[in-house]
Design a protein around this motif. Structure first.
Motif, PDB file in Angstrom:
ATOM      1  N   ILE A 127      25.072  17.137  26.917  1.00 24.91           N
ATOM      2  CA  ILE A 127      25.555  18.440  26.465  1.00 24.91           C
ATOM      3  C   ILE A 127      24.702  18.936  25.298  1.00 24.91           C
ATOM      4  CG2 ILE A 127      27.551  19.690  25.542  1.00 24.91           C
ATOM      5  CD1 ILE A 127      29.337  17.643  26.965  1.00 24.91           C
ATOM      6  N   ILE A 128      24.340  18.013  24.383  1.00 25.48           N
ATOM      7  CA  ILE A 128      23.477  18.390  23.255  1.00 25.48           C
ATOM      8  C   ILE A 128      22.121  18.858  23.772  1.00 25.48           C
ATOM      9  CG2 ILE A 128      22.231  17.496  21.248  1.00 25.48           C
ATOM     10  CD1 ILE A 128      24.649  15.676  20.721  1.00 25.48           C
ATOM     11  N   VAL A 129      21.571  18.126  24.758  1.00 24.30           N
ATOM     12  CA  VAL A 129      20.281  18.521  25.338  1.00 24.30           C
ATOM     13  C   VAL A 129      20.387  19.907  25.959  1.00 24.30           C
ATOM     14  CG1 VAL A 129      18.642  18.016  27.206  1.00 24.30           C
ATOM     15  CG2 VAL A 129      19.455  16.170  25.724  1.00 24.30           C
ATOM     16  N   LEU A 130      21.462  20.155  26.698  1.00 22.20           N
ATOM     17  CA  LEU A 130      21.669  21.458  27.338  1.00 22.20           C
ATOM     18  C   LEU A 130      21.755  22.572  26.298  1.00 22.20           C
ATOM     19  CD1 LEU A 130      22.323  23.097  29.933  1.00 22.20           C
ATOM     20  CD2 LEU A 130      24.732  22.592  29.508  1.00 22.20           C
ATOM     21  N   VAL A 131      22.612  22.375  25.295  1.00 21.89           N
ATOM     22  CA  VAL A 131      22.797  23.406  24.260  1.00 21.89           C
ATOM     23  C   VAL A 131      21.512  23.616  23.475  1.00 21.89           C
ATOM     24  CG1 VAL A 131      24.045  23.977  22.141  1.00 21.89           C
ATOM     25  CG2 VAL A 131      25.278  22.986  24.082  1.00 21.89           C
ATOM     26  N   TYR A 132      20.795  22.520  23.185  1.00 26.23           N
ATOM     27  CA  TYR A 132      19.549  22.638  22.424  1.00 26.23           C
ATOM     28  C   TYR A 132      18.531  23.516  23.155  1.00 26.23           C
ATOM     29  CZ  TYR A 132      14.978  21.536  20.539  1.00 26.23           C
ATOM     30  OH  TYR A 132      13.715  21.641  20.019  1.00 26.23           O
ATOM     31  N   PHE A 133      18.307  23.212  24.447  1.00 23.58           N
ATOM     32  CA  PHE A 133      17.318  23.984  25.196  1.00 23.58           C
ATOM     33  C   PHE A 133      17.764  25.433  25.388  1.00 23.58           C
ATOM     34  CE2 PHE A 133      15.505  19.876  26.496  1.00 23.58           C
ATOM     35  CZ  PHE A 133      14.159  20.154  26.334  1.00 23.58           C
ATOM     36  N   LEU A 134      19.079  25.638  25.561  1.00 22.58           N
ATOM     37  CA  LEU A 134      19.579  26.995  25.755  1.00 22.58           C
ATOM     38  C   LEU A 134      19.527  27.818  24.474  1.00 22.58           C
ATOM     39  CD1 LEU A 134      22.749  26.526  28.006  1.00 22.58           C
ATOM     40  CD2 LEU A 134      20.669  27.743  28.621  1.00 22.58           C
ATOM     41  N   MET A 135      20.071  27.240  23.401  1.00 27.86           N
ATOM     42  CA  MET A 135      20.314  28.010  22.180  1.00 27.86           C
ATOM     43  C   MET A 135      19.146  27.963  21.192  1.00 27.86           C
ATOM     44  SD  MET A 135      23.316  29.186  22.847  1.00 27.86           S
ATOM     45  CE  MET A 135      23.919  29.832  21.286  1.00 27.86           C
ATOM     46  N   ILE A 136      18.523  26.801  21.051  1.00 29.98           N
ATOM     47  CA  ILE A 136      17.468  26.655  20.041  1.00 29.98           C
ATOM     48  C   ILE A 136      16.103  26.984  20.644  1.00 29.98           C
ATOM     49  CG2 ILE A 136      16.437  25.140  18.307  1.00 29.98           C
ATOM     50  CD1 ILE A 136      19.441  25.732  17.887  1.00 29.98           C
ATOM     51  N   GLU A 137      15.747  26.277  21.719  1.00 35.31           N
ATOM     52  CA  GLU A 137      14.467  26.547  22.377  1.00 35.31           C
ATOM     53  C   GLU A 137      14.497  27.851  23.172  1.00 35.31           C
ATOM     54  OE1 GLU A 137      11.524  24.876  22.483  1.00 35.31           O
ATOM     55  OE2 GLU A 137      12.154  23.336  21.060  1.00 35.31           O
ATOM     56  N   GLN A 138      15.712  28.277  23.561  1.00 39.61           N
ATOM     57  CA  GLN A 138      15.918  29.481  24.367  1.00 39.61           C
ATOM     58  C   GLN A 138      15.081  29.450  25.651  1.00 39.61           C
ATOM     59  OE1 GLN A 138      16.133  33.226  22.356  1.00 39.61           O
ATOM     60  NE2 GLN A 138      17.341  32.421  20.682  1.00 39.61           N
ATOM     61  N   LYS A 139      15.117  28.297  26.300  1.00 42.71           N
ATOM     62  CA  LYS A 139      14.506  28.163  27.617  1.00 42.71           C
ATOM     63  C   LYS A 139      15.425  28.810  28.656  1.00 42.71           C
ATOM     64  CE  LYS A 139      11.060  25.545  26.181  1.00 42.71           C
ATOM     65  NZ  LYS A 139       9.669  26.076  26.145  1.00 42.71           N
ATOM     66  N   SER A 140      14.934  28.943  29.863  1.00 44.54           N
ATOM     67  CA  SER A 140      15.759  29.534  30.913  1.00 44.54           C
ATOM     68  C   SER A 140      16.938  28.615  31.206  1.00 44.54           C
ATOM     69  CB  SER A 140      14.935  29.730  32.191  1.00 44.54           C
ATOM     70  OG  SER A 140      14.717  28.480  32.822  1.00 44.54           O
ATOM     71  N   PRO A 141      18.069  29.193  31.663  1.00 48.07           N
ATOM     72  CA  PRO A 141      19.222  28.342  31.998  1.00 48.07           C
ATOM     73  C   PRO A 141      18.885  27.270  33.022  1.00 48.07           C
ATOM     74  CG  PRO A 141      19.860  30.646  31.944  1.00 48.07           C
ATOM     75  CD  PRO A 141      18.380  30.626  31.803  1.00 48.07           C
ATOM     76  N   GLY A 142      18.056  27.618  34.010  1.00 43.38           N
ATOM     77  CA  GLY A 142      17.700  26.650  35.041  1.00 43.38           C
ATOM     78  C   GLY A 142      16.945  25.462  34.480  1.00 43.38           C
ATOM     79  N   LEU A 143      15.943  25.724  33.628  1.00 42.15           N
ATOM     80  CA  LEU A 143      15.159  24.636  33.044  1.00 42.15           C
ATOM     81  C   LEU A 143      16.008  23.806  32.082  1.00 42.15           C
ATOM     82  CD1 LEU A 143      12.378  23.315  32.867  1.00 42.15           C
ATOM     83  CD2 LEU A 143      11.826  24.870  30.972  1.00 42.15           C
ATOM     84  N   SER A 144      16.871  24.477  31.318  1.00 38.39           N
ATOM     85  CA  SER A 144      17.753  23.759  30.382  1.00 38.39           C
ATOM     86  C   SER A 144      18.673  22.811  31.143  1.00 38.39           C
ATOM     87  CB  SER A 144      18.591  24.760  29.579  1.00 38.39           C
ATOM     88  OG  SER A 144      17.778  25.670  28.887  1.00 38.39           O
ATOM     89  N   ALA A 145      19.266  23.321  32.235  1.00 39.56           N
ATOM     90  CA  ALA A 145      20.154  22.479  33.039  1.00 39.56           C
ATOM     91  C   ALA A 145      19.373  21.361  33.714  1.00 39.56           C
ATOM     92  CB  ALA A 145      20.860  23.328  34.094  1.00 39.56           C
ATOM     93  N   PHE A 146      18.102  21.604  34.049  1.00 35.26           N
ATOM     94  CA  PHE A 146      17.282  20.547  34.664  1.00 35.26           C
ATOM     95  C   PHE A 146      17.138  19.358  33.722  1.00 35.26           C
ATOM     96  CE2 PHE A 146      13.103  18.529  34.677  1.00 35.26           C
ATOM     97  CZ  PHE A 146      13.166  17.871  35.903  1.00 35.26           C
ATOM     98  N   TRP A 147      16.776  19.612  32.455  1.00 40.83           N
ATOM     99  CA  TRP A 147      16.573  18.492  31.522  1.00 40.83           C
ATOM    100  C   TRP A 147      17.884  17.758  31.253  1.00 40.83           C
ATOM    101  CZ3 TRP A 147      12.049  16.721  31.374  1.00 40.83           C
ATOM    102  CH2 TRP A 147      10.925  17.537  31.375  1.00 40.83           C
ATOM    103  N   ALA A 148      18.988  18.499  31.143  1.00 48.37           N
ATOM    104  CA  ALA A 148      20.282  17.850  30.937  1.00 48.37           C
ATOM    105  C   ALA A 148      20.675  17.024  32.165  1.00 48.37           C
ATOM    106  CB  ALA A 148      21.356  18.897  30.640  1.00 48.37           C
ATOM    107  N   THR A 149      20.386  17.559  33.362  1.00 48.62           N
ATOM    108  CA  THR A 149      20.694  16.846  34.606  1.00 48.62           C
ATOM    109  C   THR A 149      19.814  15.610  34.748  1.00 48.62           C
ATOM    110  OG1 THR A 149      21.355  18.922  35.648  1.00 48.62           O
ATOM    111  CG2 THR A 149      20.876  17.088  37.115  1.00 48.62           C
TER     112      THR A 149
END
Length: 869
Positions: free
Chosen positions: A452-474
């Motif tokens: 969840i931290i990885v997902l939120v980090y990529f979404l909110m801090i790095e502001q990567k695309s939702p798909g890429l953020s969910a990929f790293w969390a997955t």
């Protein structure tokens, strides 16, 4: 005695899982080689979507597959729909009839038609030929049948009506107001199936790019054991309070809602544990079910997933994903705060007993939970600093180093988890209920927070695309599922690591299967909704609907919002939330914005989309078709209709909030500073609690009618301080149209002028009005500022005549529907210039004073009653 009878109606665990499967993932489960084939197809679909979202997609997948990923996505969904969903209730569950095989294979081929014949379609300019149109028509019919099986008949019926309108819109039986010239089969099929305007439009694209990964993320996280961990933690933190199991249900469902897009699955997952415990402390079967329904349905409005709607809003509204979840956060958070308070008031009103013998104050519990969430948010935010430090030291290999550090953190947290026993689901019907101790069990699942931290980090801090953020969390969840059991076995000194690894592989495969099966309905919903969206774009019926709704509402914005809300509720009785949102927002969002402008209210598009979404989820609650209410009644053994009405009453705040944030966009944190945002959060939390107390008829003690009315009015004032302030000090003063240039010059930078333009409509010739909001930027005199607006004005006999604005000027699009070349000129009807006004927040002071007086009045009444007793 009644309770005993209703208890006998409660479904068994196996029946409940079948209920979830039949509504969310398909009720058919064939055995043997066919079952293995379906499992393999589901796993391949999940792996394909993971690869498609990965940074390596361009290297692994051919360009043709990436370009046609929507077709492949639909092919998987439609194949599994015919395989997993029986045609009728009487159809076999343990094997697949030959007709379903034929339909599945035919539908899969036609879904891939654009991929297989890609070059032919490109050479034809994207238009269907005589062969294409028949394949496209067959594809639509098969899609509607798949949607009927997976989503119920309403979706297919509504899509069929819209498609019929495309062909027969010129018929005399169609009312004049919505009649159009009609379309040929070739043109309609090109639009609906061959191009990206219909079935393969934005909605299916969002399902392909974003939604699948988030649904898979939720399925894998639940398979890893996070769902049980969240429920245990919520029960341990809140179970000892009055109405504790119900409070735990609310918090547990909020946590589960973060990872689940399904109201029904949420009800059954948390409800099988919490509902029996709620009944145990005094909740009736219906109230226990209603609490679970209200909690679970609200999980869909809780960022970051929001039941797939968040990703659709990104495309439809044209703002970033971070902005969507920022705007959605405050209403969702205060909605859950209110629900906890509703449960508390229900417990206090009937003086319910507590579970266990632990005594912890409510203040300490709230403080502890607040500290946890603040700490978790701080952790998500603070991760960026060590990441930046590593990136600056090792610019080339920072990604690999961060991956190693995350893995080491995971191993350390897993070692902590191995020091305590694995969490087993509790039996809510046991003779003695032992409350989990948070201090003892929290270690068991801390590592679940890492993805969840990885997902939120990529979404909110790095502001990567939702798909890429969910990929790293997955990807991290893949590692967790494969390694958590063998590593725990090693840390505990157990020798059976090989079997533990096998179990991990089995969990991962099952998670991949669950993720794919949970996506069947969403994939079909977004594809079928594309037919409705395509009809709107092909026929222009959206503008006709706007005119019709404006006529029916008499131009009254509140009445029109009520109509839009009712439309969402009615459609939601047969449509899943995502499809309902797509349909209503496509038809009505622009109408609300346009009518708001005509009424002088500037409504941000995101506010309208959230309004539609909130009413869409309420359909899962509202009788007579509220599916979540039926699921809760199946768990509790209570009456489904009564459960639904009680849940609807508990959800009044979910109905009130959309009306509030349409008129007070501060609640969506639009254009507010951090300090102002904190103030809004505090006041909104107080307001929703006061509203809850007013509607529940209990504050410090049982409220008298006038006290309840006063509490609701106080809540309104706290939510809408501008409504009161505007009547004390109007924010604008009327200026003569002839003084427009002077008013522009007098306005200060940052202020806004409101200009009402009147003139003939280009299509109908009838006189209409619209309001332009003109923000004042920079310095300059009135003439210079007028030139910047692109408006061309001439004064004739004291009337300010407006000519057609310059092409590409700021207001050219807003005024495009006026006829500037007719006999009646377009003119400035009125101008409102800003005037000095006290801060609207001053209104909070008398409202809060009145609230304190009501509390003192009720407290004194309680004291008198205690003395006389």
């Amino acid at each position: 005695m009644a309770d005993k009878n209703t208890d006998n109606q409660a479904l068994s665990e196996e029946e409940l899982q079948d209920l979830v499967a039949s509504s969310d993932a398909g009720a058919r489960d064939p055995e043997g080689s066919v079952g293995m084939l379906l499992a393999i197809v589901a796993v391949v679909w999940s792996l394909f979507q993971v690869i498609l979202a990965s940074p390596l997609a361009n290297y692994i997948l051919p360009g043709d597959i990436i370009n046609n990923s929507r077709q492949i996505h639909l092919a998987f969904a439609i194949f599994l729909a015919f395989m997993a969903y029986p045609a009728f209730k009487s159809s076999p569950r343990n094997y697949i009839p030959i007709i379903d095989w034929i339909m599945a294979l035919a539908a899969t081929f036609i879904a891939l038609y654009g991929f297989i014949f890609y070059q032919k379609i490109v050479d034809a300019g994207g238009l269907a030929d005589n062969t294409d149109k028949w394949f496209a028509l067959a594809g639509l019919l098969l899609l509607f049948e798949a949607a009927r099986r997976a989503l119920g008949p309403a979706m297919a019926i509504i899509a069929t009506i819209f498609l019929g309108y495309v062909f027969f819109g010129s018929s005399e039986i169609v009312p004049d107001v919505i009649r159009w010239k009609g379309a040929s089969l070739k043109k309609a099929m090109s639009h609906m199936w061959i191009t990206s305007e219909g079935v393969f439009g934005i909605a299916l694209g969002v399902s392909t790019k974003f939604v699948f990964l988030f649904v898979l993320f939720g399925a894998l996280l639940d398979k890893a054991g996070a769902g049980n961990y969240f429920i245990k933690m919520a029960f341990g933190a809140l179970g000892h309070l009055k109405g504790g199991p119900a409070k735990a249900a609310v918090v547990g469902s909020a946590a589960t809602g973060l990872i689940s897009g399904s109201s029904i699955a949420n009800v059954v997952t948390t409800g099988t544990f919490t509902i029996p415990l709620m009944k145990r402390v005094g909740f009736s079967s219906e109230k226990a079910g209603a609490v679970e329904v209200a909690s679970s349905v609200n999980g869909q409005i809780m960022p970051p997933v929001m039941g797939a709607a968040a990703f659709l809003m990104v495309e439809y509204v044209g703002i970033s994903y971070v902005e969507v979840i920022t705007h959605a956060f405050l209403p969702a958070a205060i909605s859950y705060i209110a629900l906890v308070y509703i449960v508390h008031l229900e417990a206090v009103k009937t003086n319910m007993p507590t579970l266990g013998d632990r005594v912890v104050s409510m203040g300490k519990t709230i403080g502890g939970m607040g500290a946890f969430f603040a700490g978790f948010a701080g952790l998500c935010y603070g991760v960026q600093y060590p990441v930046r430090w590593v990136s600056s030291l090792f610019p080339e290999g920072s990604g690999l180093i961060m991956s190693i550090l995350i893995f080491l953190t995971y191993v350390w947290l897993l070692r902590l988890a191995s020091q305590v026993p694995d969490l087993e689901p509790d039996d809510p019907n046991a003779k003695e209920v032992t409350l989990p101790v948070v201090g003892e069990i929290y270690k068991a699942g801390l590592y679940y927070l890492l993805p969840i931290i990885v997902l939120v980090y990529f979404l909110m801090i790095e502001q990567k695309s939702p798909g890429l953020s969910a990929f790293w969390a997955t990807a991290l969840l893949f590692v967790i599922l494969l390694t958590q059991q063998p590593l725990k076995a090693m840390f505990r000194g157990e020798s059976d690591t090989a079997n533990a690894f096998k179990n991990g592989v089995a969990d991962l495969i099952q998670g991949l299967i669950d993720g794919a099966r949970n996506m069947i309905g969403i994939g079909l919903a977004t594809a079928t909704a594309g037919v409705i969206v395509g009809t709107v774009t092909l026929t222009g019926v959206g503008q006709v609907m706007a005119d019709l709704v404006e006529f029916l509402s008499g131009g009254n914005l509140v009445l029109m919002l009520v109509m839009v809300g009712l439309l969402s509720l009615v459609l939601g009785m047969g449509l899943p939330t995502t499809a309902n949102y797509i349909v209503v927002s496509s038809l009505m969002a622009g109408v609300v914005v346009e009518l708001g402008a005509q009424s002088g209210l500037i409504v941000p598009l995101i506010a309208v989309h959230l309004f539609v979404f909130y009413f869409g989820i309420m359909a899962d609650v509202t009788p007579p078709v509220g599916l979540a209410s039926f699921a809760a009644a199946a768990v509790s053994g209570g009456d489904a209709i009564k459960t639904g009405f009680t849940a609807f009453f508990y959800s009044l705040r979910t109905i009130a909030l959309p009306f509030v944030f349409i008129f007070n966009t501060d609640l969506l944190l639009i254009d507010v500073s951090f300090a102002h945002g904190v103030l809004i959060f505090v006041i909104a939390s107080i307001a929703i609690l006061v509203f809850t107390a007013g509607t529940m008829g209990w504050f410090v003690t049982k409220s008298r009618i006038y006290e309840s009315v006063a509490l609701v009015l106080i809540a309104f004032v706290l939510f809408r301080p501008d409504f009161v302030m505007d009547r004390i000090q109007p924010p604008f003063t009327n200026v003569a149209p002839s003084e427009f240039t002077q008013a522009l010059g007098n306005a200060e930078a940052g202020q806004e002028l409101r200009v009402v333009v009147s003139g003939p409509d280009f299509d109908t010739g009838e006189t209409k009005e619209t309001t332009l909001v003109m923000p004042i930027d920079g310095d300059g005199d009135g003439a210079k500022r007028l030139e910047q607006t692109g408006l061309i004005l001439l004064e004739q006999d004291g009337v300010m005549i407006m000519e057609e604005p310059s092409f590409g000027s700021p207001y050219a699009a807003s005024l495009g529907s006026f006829d500037f070349y007719g006999d009646t000129p377009v003119n400035l009807a009125s101008i409102q210039a800003p005037t000095s006004q006290m801060a609207k927040e001053i209104i909070f002071i008398p409202a809060l004073i009145l609230l304190v007086l009501i509390a003192m009045l009720q407290r004194s009444r309680v004291s008198r009653e205690e003395k006389t007793a």
